[in-house]
Design an enzyme around this catalytic site. Structure first.
Site, mmCIF file in Angstrom:
data_model
loop_
_atom_site.group_PDB
_atom_site.id
_atom_site.type_symbol
_atom_site.label_atom_id
_atom_site.label_comp_id
_atom_site.label_asym_id
_atom_site.label_seq_id
_atom_site.Cartn_x
_atom_site.Cartn_y
_atom_site.Cartn_z
ATOM 1 N N GLU A 150 37.304 52.485 25.526
ATOM 2 C CA GLU A 150 37.295 53.447 26.554
ATOM 3 C C GLU A 150 38.186 54.448 26.493
ATOM 4 O OE1 GLU A 150 35.474 51.814 30.042
ATOM 5 O OE2 GLU A 150 33.441 51.455 29.024
ATOM 6 N N TYR B 87 25.921 50.888 36.998
ATOM 7 C CA TYR B 87 26.932 51.689 37.753
ATOM 8 C C TYR B 87 26.354 53.190 38.025
ATOM 9 C CZ TYR B 87 30.935 48.664 36.598
ATOM 10 O OH TYR B 87 31.680 47.643 36.546
ATOM 11 N N ASP C 57 39.774 46.159 33.359
ATOM 12 C CA ASP C 57 39.062 45.186 34.374
ATOM 13 C C ASP C 57 39.152 43.965 33.842
ATOM 14 O OD1 ASP C 57 37.156 44.596 36.211
ATOM 15 O OD2 ASP C 57 35.806 44.663 34.786
ATOM 16 N N GLU D 119 28.945 47.805 24.890
ATOM 17 C CA GLU D 119 28.866 46.978 26.156
ATOM 18 C C GLU D 119 27.557 47.708 26.952
ATOM 19 O OE1 GLU D 119 32.171 47.711 28.825
ATOM 20 O OE2 GLU D 119 33.712 46.981 26.948
ATOM 21 N N TYR E 222 26.293 51.770 31.016
ATOM 22 C CA TYR E 222 25.591 50.901 32.269
ATOM 23 C C TYR E 222 24.538 51.826 32.965
ATOM 24 C CZ TYR E 222 29.542 47.765 31.020
ATOM 25 O OH TYR E 222 30.550 47.041 30.573
ATOM 26 N N LYS F 44 29.478 39.796 35.225
ATOM 27 C CA LYS F 44 28.361 40.233 33.983
ATOM 28 C C LYS F 44 28.205 39.179 33.059
ATOM 29 C CE LYS F 44 29.192 45.225 34.956
ATOM 30 N NZ LYS F 44 30.555 45.311 35.576
HETATM 31 C C1 GCB Z 1 33.682 48.590 30.871
HETATM 32 C C2 GCB Z 1 35.092 47.985 30.406
HETATM 33 C C3 GCB Z 1 34.971 46.632 30.698
HETATM 34 C C4 GCB Z 1 34.669 46.473 32.129
HETATM 35 C C5 GCB Z 1 33.400 46.584 32.379
HETATM 36 C C6 GCB Z 1 32.596 46.293 33.723
HETATM 37 O O1 GCB Z 1 33.444 49.623 30.647
HETATM 38 O O2 GCB Z 1 35.034 48.499 28.914
HETATM 39 O O3 GCB Z 1 36.226 46.008 30.136
HETATM 40 O O4 GCB Z 1 34.656 44.860 32.262
HETATM 41 O O5 GCB Z 1 33.047 48.015 31.980
HETATM 42 O O6 GCB Z 1 32.101 45.367 33.796
HETATM 43 O O7 GCB Z 1 32.843 47.300 34.553
#
Ligand code: GCB
Length: 609
Positions: A422, A481, A160, A513, A477, A577
Site C-alpha cells: 500500500e 471500510y 496496522d 487483501e 475492503y 480480521k
Molecule cells: C490494510 C493493510 C493491513 C491492515 C488492513 C486492515 O490495507 O495492508 O496491514 O491490517 O488493511 O485490517 O485495515
C-alpha cells in the site's frame, strides 16, 4: 546470503536461550563494557515487548541490551568465526567484550558479524547486543517518535500491526574455512521433461581465484544424479520431477571447493569447503493475464499472514509454524503473502518442503501519507517529499530489497516479490521512487514476477506505477471500510473496480487483501458488521465477483489470524480480521473458505474439470 548450516567443513552453534536483558534508560553509559547490571532475562528468539509486565518495557523507545557469554570451540582454530543474527528488529550494534564488532539496520533480514580477528578458538567472550525498535521516516518501515507528556518519548507508525522489537529470530555462532563459498545462486528451467539447474558459486577469502569449484546434484534420498565443474554452470536432469504447488520435490545441490593440493586433480581431491542446498526445479511466468507455474495456470488461495503470537510477539516458533501450515492445508489454502516483512527463513524452508506458494514481501509498509489522512486518503503533506519518503528512505528501501532477494532467491516456494504494501502509488513522485526499486529487483532476480499491494485510494486513473509490475495485487475492503454492512452496494463497487483493472492493464489481477473484523461468538440474522455471519457473507460476496473474471488469478484473505496492533479506537485488542483467532481457533468463515478451497489443486474455482 546463505543460512548457516552444519556441513563437513562448517559448524553452527545455537546461541538461542535466555539472555540478560535491560533497557538503556536503566543502565550506565557504555553498558557493554561490563556485565549488565539487571535482574531481567529475556528469551531469544522472541520480541521482548510482551515478555514482561512492565509497561515501560513494552512500549520502550530507544535501545535495549541483551547479553550472554559465548564459548568458542577449541577446534575452530584457523577458521573464520562469525556471529549470525537471523534478524534484529530494527537495528543492532554488536559488542564483543569492549569492542563494537558490527552493526545492522533493518529488522527482518539477517546479518553476520565477523569475529575472526576478535576471538580465539577455545576462548570465551562477553557478547552484548544493543537492539533498537525505533522507526523514523528514513527507516523501512517508517515511523515517528515524539516527545510527549512529561518528556516521555512515544513512537507511532503508519502500519496496522504492533511494532514488536528485539531478537525475534535465532542467533548463532558459526565457522567456515578462510577460503569459502560465499554464496550460491540457483535458477531453474524446464524444457519438456528435462530440468535445468543453473548455478553460480561465489568464492571468497585468500586465494579465492585459485579454488576449483565442483557441484553435485542428488535426489532427496541422496542418490547421486549429476556433477559439474566450475563456478558457473548448469546441471541437466532428464526426466525431472518438478517442484509443484502442493507436491514439492526437492533435489540436493552440493557445492564444494577444492584446491588440488591433496594430490590428484582438483576434481578428485577432498573438499576444503562444502555446502548443501535444497533445490526445487520449477518455472514461474506471467503470460498475458495468466500466472503460470511450470507452464500451468495457477490460482492463489490463502492469506496475508503475520508473524504474531501471544507472548513471543514476532518471535519465531517452530510449533506455531507447523500448526499454521497444518491449518493452511486443512482449509485448502495453497499460498500466503509474507505481509508485511520478510518472514523467518524456517518458514520459507517449510514452504519449500511442502509445496506452499509464497509471495515474498519487503518491510516497506506505510509509505503512504494518505493513510494518515483517513478514509479520504488526503495526505497532510506529500508522501514522496523531503519530509517523509526522501532520498535516505529510498536508499534504506533499496538496501532492504537487496537483502531480501539475496536471502530468499533460492527458495522454490517464492514465486513473486512484493516491493511494498500500500504505497502512495497515486501520488506525485511515486514513479521516480519506485522505478529504481523494480529495476533492482529485476537485476537481482530476472526470473520472478513483481508486484505491490495496491491501496484503496489508488485506481486505474491515478495509480502511477502499475506499468512497473507484472501482477495487479489489490487490497480492497468493499463492505468493510466502504459500504459497511451493505453487501449489495459493496458488490457493485468491487465489480466496477476489478473490471477497470482487468480492462486497463491486461495483467493478471488478484486480491491480496479483503477481510472483515470479526468477534468470535457474535451472531446476527442481519448483515451486522463484526459478526461471524458477516465475515462469511462478506467473503462470499467477494468470491462471487472474483469468479466473474477469467483474468482473476487469486484470493488471499486478510488475515489468517487475529493479530496485535497498537492501541487505537479502530481496534479491539488488535486486528480481528483473522479467519482464525490469535490462538488459532477457526471462526465460522474458516469452514466456508474450506468448502470453497479444498480440492481445487491450484485451479480457479468453478473451473474444475
Ligand atoms: C490494510 C493493510 C493491513 C491492515 C488492513 C486492515 O490495507 O495492508 O496491514 O491490517 O488493511 O485490517 O485495515
Amino acid at each position: 546470503m546463505l543460512k548457516p548450516r552444519p556441513t563437513p567443513t562448517r559448524e553452527v552453534i545455537s546461541l538461542d536461550g535466555v539472555w540478560a536483558f535491560a533497557l538503556d534508560s536503566r543502565l550506565d553509559d557504555q553498558p557493554w563494557t561490563g556485565r549488565l547490571d539487571t535482574p531481567l532475562e529475556a528469551a531469544v528468539p522472541a520480541s521482548y515487548n510482551d515478555l514482561f509486565t512492565d509497561p515501560d518495557i513494552r512500549d520502550h523507545v530507544g535501545w535495549v541490551y541483551y547479553q550472554r557469554t559465548v564459548q568458542v570451540p577449541r577446534g575452530w582454530a584457523g577458521e573464520r568465526i562469525l556471529l549470525r543474527f537471523a534478524a534484529a528488529t530494527h537495528a543492532a550494534r554488536v559488542y564483543v567484550d569492549e569492542q563494537l564488532a558490527g552493526e545492522h539496520v533493518g529488522g527482518y533480514t539477517p546479518f553476520d558479524v565477523d569475529l575472526t580477528d576478535l576471538v580465539a578458538a577455545g576462548g570465551a567472550f562477553r557478547l552484548t547486543v544493543a537492539v533498537s525498535g525505533d522507526l523514523s521516516n528514513e527507516t523501512i518501515p517508517p515511523g515517528k517518535i515524539e516527545v510527549g507528556f512529561g518528556g516521555k518519548k512515544k513512537q507511532t507508525y503508519f502500519h496496522d500491526f504492533y511494532n514488536y522489537a528485539g531478537l525475534a529470530r535465532s542467533v548463532s555462532l558459526h565457522s567456515m574455512p578462510r577460503r569459502h563459498i560465499q554464496d550460491v545462486v540457483i535458477r531453474t528451467d524446464l524444457d519438456g521433461t528435462t530440468g535445468i539447474v543453473h548455478y553460480e558459486v561465489a568464492v571468497a577469502g585468500e586465494g579465492a581465484d585459485r579454488a576449483a569449484v565442483r557441484v553435485r546434484l542428488a535426489d532427496a534420498d541422496g542418490t547421486p544424479l549429476a556433477e559439474s565443474a566450475g563456478a558457473i554452470g548448469e546441471i541437466v536432469i532428464p526426466e525431472v520431477t518438478p517442484w509443484r504447488p502442493g507436491a514439492a520435490h526437492l533435489y540436493e545441490l552440493t557445492a564444494e571447493l577444492t584446491d588440488g593440493s591433496a594430490g590428484g586433480t582438483a576434481e578428485e581431491s577432498a573438499a576444503t569447503d562444502s555446502i548443501t542446498l535444497p533445490v526445487g526445479v520449477r518455472t514461474v511466468e506471467v503470460r498475458g493475464a495468466e500466472f503460470l507455474i511450470n507452464g500451468e495456470p495457477f490460482y492463489f488461495t490463502g492469506f496475508g499472514k503475520h508473524e504474531d503470537t501471544p507472548v513471543r510477539g514476532k518471535g519465531h516458533d517452530d510449533a506455531y509454524l507447523v500448526h499454521d501450515m497444518q491449518l493452511l492445508d486443512w482449509i485448502g489454502a495453497n499460498s500466503f503473502r509474507t505481509s508485511h516483512y520478510p518472514y523467518a527463513e524456517e518458514v520459507l524452508e517449510f514452504a519449500d518442503r511442502h509445496g506452499i506458494v509464497v509471495i515474498d514481501e519487503t518491510a516497506a509498509v506505510g509509505l503512504n501519507m494518505g493513510v494518515v489522512g483517513g478514509m479520504a486518503g488526503k495526505p497532510p503533506f506529500p508522501t514522496f517529499s523531503e519530509q517523509f519518503a526522501n532520498e535516505r528512505t529510498h536508499a534504506a528501501h533499496m538496501q532492504h530489497l537487496r537483502e531480501l532477494i539475496e536471502r530468499d532467491r533460492n527458495h522454490p516456494s517464492v514465486v513473486m516479490w512484493s516491493i511494498a504494501n500500500e504505497p502512495a502509488s497515486n501520488e506525485e513522485g511515486a514513479l521516480e521512487y519506485f522505478e529504481p526499486l523494480f529495476s533492482l529487483a529485476r537485476e537481482l532476480d530476472p526470473t520472478r514476477p513483481l508486484t505491490y499491494a495496491i491501496v484503496m485510494f489508488a485506481n486505474t486513473t491515478n495509480d502511477k506505477i502499475i506499468d512497473l509490475a507484472d501482477v495487479v495485487s489489490l487490497n480492497r475492503y468493499y463492505g468493510w471500510y466502504v459500504a459497511t454492512g451493505d453487501l449489495a452496494l459493496a458488490e457493485s463497487y468491487l465489480e466496477r473496480d476489478l473490471r477497470s483493472w482487468v480492462e486497463r492493464t491486461g495483467k493478471p489481477v488478484m486480491m491480496s487483501e479483503y477481510g472483515a473484523d470479526t468477534q468470535p461468538g457474535l451472531h446476527s440474522v442481519w448483515d451486522q458488521a463484526w459478526t461471524e455471519e458477516y465475515q462469511r457473507d462478506y467473503l462470499a460476496m467477494n468470491h462471487r465477483v472474483f469468479d466473474r473474471f477469467p483474468e482473476f488469478v487469486g484470493e488471499q484473505v486478510w488475515n489468517f489470524a487475529d493479530f496485535a496492533t497498537s492501541n487505537g479506537i479502530h481496534r479491539v485488542d488488535g486486528n480481528k480480521k483473522g479467519v482464525f483467532t490469535r490462538d488459532r481457533r477457526p471462526k465460522s468463515a474458516a469452514f466456508s473458505l474450506r468448502d470453497r478451497w479444498r480440492g481445487l489443486g491450484g485451479r480457479k474455482p468453478g473451473s474444475r474439470k
